[in-house]
Scaffold this motif. Structure first.
Motif, PDB file in Angstrom:
ATOM      1  N   LEU A  72       0.664  -1.262  -0.032  1.00  9.01           N
ATOM      2  CA  LEU A  72      -0.275   0.074   0.116  1.00  9.01           C
ATOM      3  C   LEU A  72       0.920   1.207  -0.090  1.00  9.01           C
ATOM      4  N   PRO A  73       0.253   2.347  -0.564  1.00  7.44           N
ATOM      5  CA  PRO A  73       1.116   3.575  -0.534  1.00  7.44           C
ATOM      6  C   PRO A  73       1.287   4.128   0.799  1.00  7.44           C
ATOM      7  N   CYS A  74       3.028   4.423   0.931  1.00  6.42           N
ATOM      8  CA  CYS A  74       3.286   4.772   2.352  1.00  6.42           C
ATOM      9  C   CYS A  74       2.639   6.152   2.922  1.00  6.42           C
ATOM     10  N   THR A  75       2.179   7.088   1.927  1.00  2.11           N
ATOM     11  CA  THR A  75       1.875   8.117   2.160  1.00  2.11           C
ATOM     12  C   THR A  75       0.600   8.207   2.609  1.00  2.11           C
ATOM     13  N   LEU A  76      -0.330   7.064   3.019  1.00  5.13           N
ATOM     14  CA  LEU A  76      -1.503   7.184   3.622  1.00  5.13           C
ATOM     15  C   LEU A  76      -1.854   7.554   4.832  1.00  5.13           C
ATOM     16  N   ARG A  77      -2.665   8.564   5.227  1.00  8.01           N
ATOM     17  CA  ARG A  77      -2.933   8.885   6.432  1.00  8.01           C
ATOM     18  C   ARG A  77      -4.266   8.288   6.886  1.00  8.01           C
ATOM     19  N   THR A  78      -5.314   7.944   5.750  1.00  9.09           N
ATOM     20  CA  THR A  78      -6.360   7.225   6.228  1.00  9.09           C
ATOM     21  C   THR A  78      -6.531   6.056   5.143  1.00  9.09           C
ATOM     22  N   LEU A  79      -6.901   4.729   5.872  1.00  9.96           N
ATOM     23  CA  LEU A  79      -7.145   3.588   5.209  1.00  9.96           C
ATOM     24  C   LEU A  79      -8.522   3.143   5.741  1.00  9.96           C
ATOM     25  N   GLU A  80      -9.317   3.265   4.611  1.00 13.98           N
ATOM     26  CA  GLU A  80     -10.686   2.534   4.988  1.00 13.98           C
ATOM     27  C   GLU A  80     -10.852   1.050   4.054  1.00 13.98           C
ATOM     28  N   LEU A  81     -11.313   0.173   4.890  1.00 16.69           N
ATOM     29  CA  LEU A  81     -11.798  -1.319   4.364  1.00 16.69           C
ATOM     30  C   LEU A  81     -13.081  -1.499   4.632  1.00 16.69           C
ATOM     31  N   HIS A  82     -13.955  -1.758   3.594  1.00 14.01           N
ATOM     32  CA  HIS A  82     -15.446  -1.882   3.776  1.00 14.01           C
ATOM     33  C   HIS A  82     -15.663  -3.076   3.108  1.00 14.01           C
ATOM     34  N   SER A  83     -16.261  -4.177   3.974  1.00 19.42           N
ATOM     35  CA  SER A  83     -16.463  -5.567   3.315  1.00 19.42           C
ATOM     36  C   SER A  83     -15.456  -6.150   2.338  1.00 19.42           C
ATOM     37  N   CYS A  84     -14.276  -6.046   2.913  1.00 20.76           N
ATOM     38  CA  CYS A  84     -13.067  -6.731   2.641  1.00 20.76           C
ATOM     39  C   CYS A  84     -12.649  -7.930   3.135  1.00 20.76           C
ATOM     40  N   GLU A  85     -11.933  -8.859   2.337  1.00 21.95           N
ATOM     41  CA  GLU A  85     -11.310  -9.643   2.981  1.00 21.95           C
ATOM     42  C   GLU A  85      -9.718  -9.571   3.011  1.00 21.95           C
ATOM     43  N   ILE A  86      -9.266  -9.866   4.138  1.00 21.07           N
ATOM     44  CA  ILE A  86      -7.755  -9.717   4.334  1.00 21.07           C
ATOM     45  C   ILE A  86      -7.054 -11.080   4.759  1.00 21.07           C
ATOM     46  N   SER A  87      -5.790 -11.268   4.567  1.00 20.84           N
ATOM     47  CA  SER A  87      -5.256 -12.584   5.145  1.00 20.84           C
ATOM     48  C   SER A  87      -4.755 -12.301   6.702  1.00 20.84           C
ATOM     49  N   MET A  88      -4.642 -13.522   7.178  1.00 19.69           N
ATOM     50  CA  MET A  88      -4.481 -13.242   8.649  1.00 19.69           C
ATOM     51  C   MET A  88      -3.190 -12.599   8.996  1.00 19.69           C
ATOM     52  N   ALA A  89      -2.195 -12.546   8.011  1.00 18.88           N
ATOM     53  CA  ALA A  89      -1.115 -12.003   8.263  1.00 18.88           C
ATOM     54  C   ALA A  89      -1.139 -10.232   8.147  1.00 18.88           C
ATOM     55  N   TRP A  90      -1.994 -10.020   7.840  1.00 19.16           N
ATOM     56  CA  TRP A  90      -2.164  -8.630   7.328  1.00 19.16           C
ATOM     57  C   TRP A  90      -1.710  -7.514   8.177  1.00 19.16           C
ATOM     58  N   LEU A  91      -2.344  -7.595   9.537  1.00 25.06           N
ATOM     59  CA  LEU A  91      -2.162  -6.887  10.589  1.00 25.06           C
ATOM     60  C   LEU A  91      -1.763  -7.057  11.715  1.00 25.06           C
ATOM     61  N   LEU A  92      -1.026  -8.304  11.810  1.00 26.11           N
ATOM     62  CA  LEU A  92      -0.369  -8.886  12.778  1.00 26.11           C
ATOM     63  C   LEU A  92       0.839  -8.117  13.492  1.00 26.11           C
ATOM     64  N   ARG A  93       0.992  -8.181  14.691  1.00 25.35           N
ATOM     65  CA  ARG A  93       2.359  -7.358  15.336  1.00 25.35           C
ATOM     66  C   ARG A  93       3.588  -7.722  14.663  1.00 25.35           C
ATOM     67  N   GLU A  94       3.757  -8.719  14.238  1.00 24.98           N
ATOM     68  CA  GLU A  94       5.162  -9.220  13.771  1.00 24.98           C
ATOM     69  C   GLU A  94       5.463  -8.697  12.341  1.00 24.98           C
ATOM     70  N   GLN A  95       4.610  -7.888  11.649  1.00 23.54           N
ATOM     71  CA  GLN A  95       4.854  -7.231  10.467  1.00 23.54           C
ATOM     72  C   GLN A  95       5.920  -6.196  10.608  1.00 23.54           C
ATOM     73  N   ASP A  96       6.242  -5.611   9.206  1.00 24.00           N
ATOM     74  CA  ASP A  96       7.224  -4.620   9.310  1.00 24.00           C
ATOM     75  C   ASP A  96       6.567  -3.471  10.103  1.00 24.00           C
ATOM     76  N   PRO A  97       7.436  -3.055  11.131  1.00 21.71           N
ATOM     77  CA  PRO A  97       6.947  -1.711  11.876  1.00 21.71           C
ATOM     78  C   PRO A  97       7.102  -0.312  11.156  1.00 21.71           C
ATOM     79  N   THR A  98       7.735  -0.319   9.884  1.00 20.77           N
ATOM     80  CA  THR A  98       7.929   0.728   9.224  1.00 20.77           C
ATOM     81  C   THR A  98       6.705   1.055   7.911  1.00 20.77           C
ATOM     82  N   VAL A  99       5.887   0.020   8.121  1.00 29.45           N
ATOM     83  CA  VAL A  99       4.789  -0.030   7.096  1.00 29.45           C
ATOM     84  C   VAL A  99       3.855   1.125   7.442  1.00 29.45           C
ATOM     85  N   LEU A 100       3.418   1.890   6.410  1.00 32.00           N
ATOM     86  CA  LEU A 100       2.455   3.131   6.613  1.00 32.00           C
ATOM     87  C   LEU A 100       2.524   4.067   7.780  1.00 32.00           C
ATOM     88  N   PRO A 101       4.025   4.682   7.653  1.00 31.36           N
ATOM     89  CA  PRO A 101       4.306   5.306   8.961  1.00 31.36           C
ATOM     90  C   PRO A 101       3.542   6.568   9.355  1.00 31.36           C
TER      91      PRO A 101
END
Length: 276
Positions: A72-101
């Motif tokens: 996803l674009p690293c410039t995002l300040r707002t991310l909205e997900l409506h009726s979307c499917e995500i993978s189990m790994a999408w938002l887990l703590r172990e992911q790269d902490p520099t994503v979407l700073p």
């Protein structure tokens, strides 16, 4: 962009989208079968490269299971997900902490896979100020309490249409979000003692309670007034869908809270259009 085929999207991206684009809504093909075109990591990465000023991305009915959050674009300040499917790994703590700073607001509206572990994983977004949970039925009371403990820097929280009781949600908020300024909450399972835990909250400025009214434990107008008078910074009280508009309840609240903007109104009609 409603159900935009990827080939057309690539064309728009190459020809028309550039630094002027700040906000984008996109609809996917989640319910159109396995052969339907889907968003790709390459398209998301290209969007970030071509549109360096993109601040807000809203995705509707999209299958994101094969789209890592790192694309996803690293410039995002707002991310909205409506009726979307995500993978189990999408938002887990172990992911790269520099994503979407720069991410300040995330809306999770009817995202079936979202659960307690994902909520705790949001702590890696250090700029996060606003969180909306809508219909996230896999989040438990224990998970919400543990998640908010690590999200103490939130300034706005909305918990709408979830299986959580309002009392348990408010208790978790009062324990962990002492600097929260705006709360929006469905009143399912709300009682007068549950509402009273917000009394003395030092920064709370706006409180919105949404119906419909379905439980006899719901606080009376006088009990709501009493609790609101003990919220020192409260300036906006909104009651929506409780059936009190134009009734004695509205008069009591308006008269008793002259320092607040009191809004009492019916629920808006639900639209079947995702862009609404």
């Amino acid at each position: 962009l409603l159900q935009m085929r990827p080939k057309v999207m690539w064309h728009l991206l190459r020809r028309y989208m550039a630094s002027r684009l700040h906000s984008l809504r996109m609809g996917g093909y989640l319910f159109s079968g396995s052969q339907a075109p889907q968003l790709s990591p390459a398209l998301m990465r290209a969007l970030g490269q071509k549109c360096p000023n993109l601040k807000r991305l809203c995705l509707h009915v999209a299958d994101l299971t094969m789209v890592p959050i790192t694309s996803l674009p690293c410039t995002l300040r707002t991310l909205e997900l409506h009726s979307c499917e995500i993978s189990m790994a999408w938002l887990l703590r172990e992911q790269d902490p520099t994503v979407l700073p720069l991410l300040e607001c995330i809306v999770l509206d009817r995202v079936p896979a979202f659960r307690d572990e994902h909520l705790q994983g949001l702590t890696r977004f250090r700029a996060l100020q606003s969180l909306v949970l809508g219909g996230t039925y896999r989040v438990t009371e224990t998970g919400l309490d543990a998640g908010l403990q690590e999200l103490s820097y939130l300034r706005r929280l909305e918990v709408l249409g979830c299986t959580l009781s309002a009392d348990s949600t408010l208790l978790a908020i009062s324990r962990h979000l002492r600097e929260v300024r705006k709360i929006r909450l469905t009143v399912r399972g709300l009682s007068a003692p549950g509402l009273s835990v917000l009394e003395g909250m030092p920064a709370l400025e706006s409180l919105c309670l949404l119906g419909p009214l379905i439980t006899p434990e719901m606080p009376s107008p006088a009990e709501i007034l009493s609790s609101c008078l003990a919220m020192p910074k409260l300036r906006v009280l909104e009651l929506q869908g409780l059936g009190w508009e134009g009734q004695e309840a509205e008069r009591i609240l308006c008269k008793g809270l002259p320092h607040c903007v009191v809004i009492v109104r019916a629920c808006p009609k639900e639209s079947m259009d995702w862009w609404m």
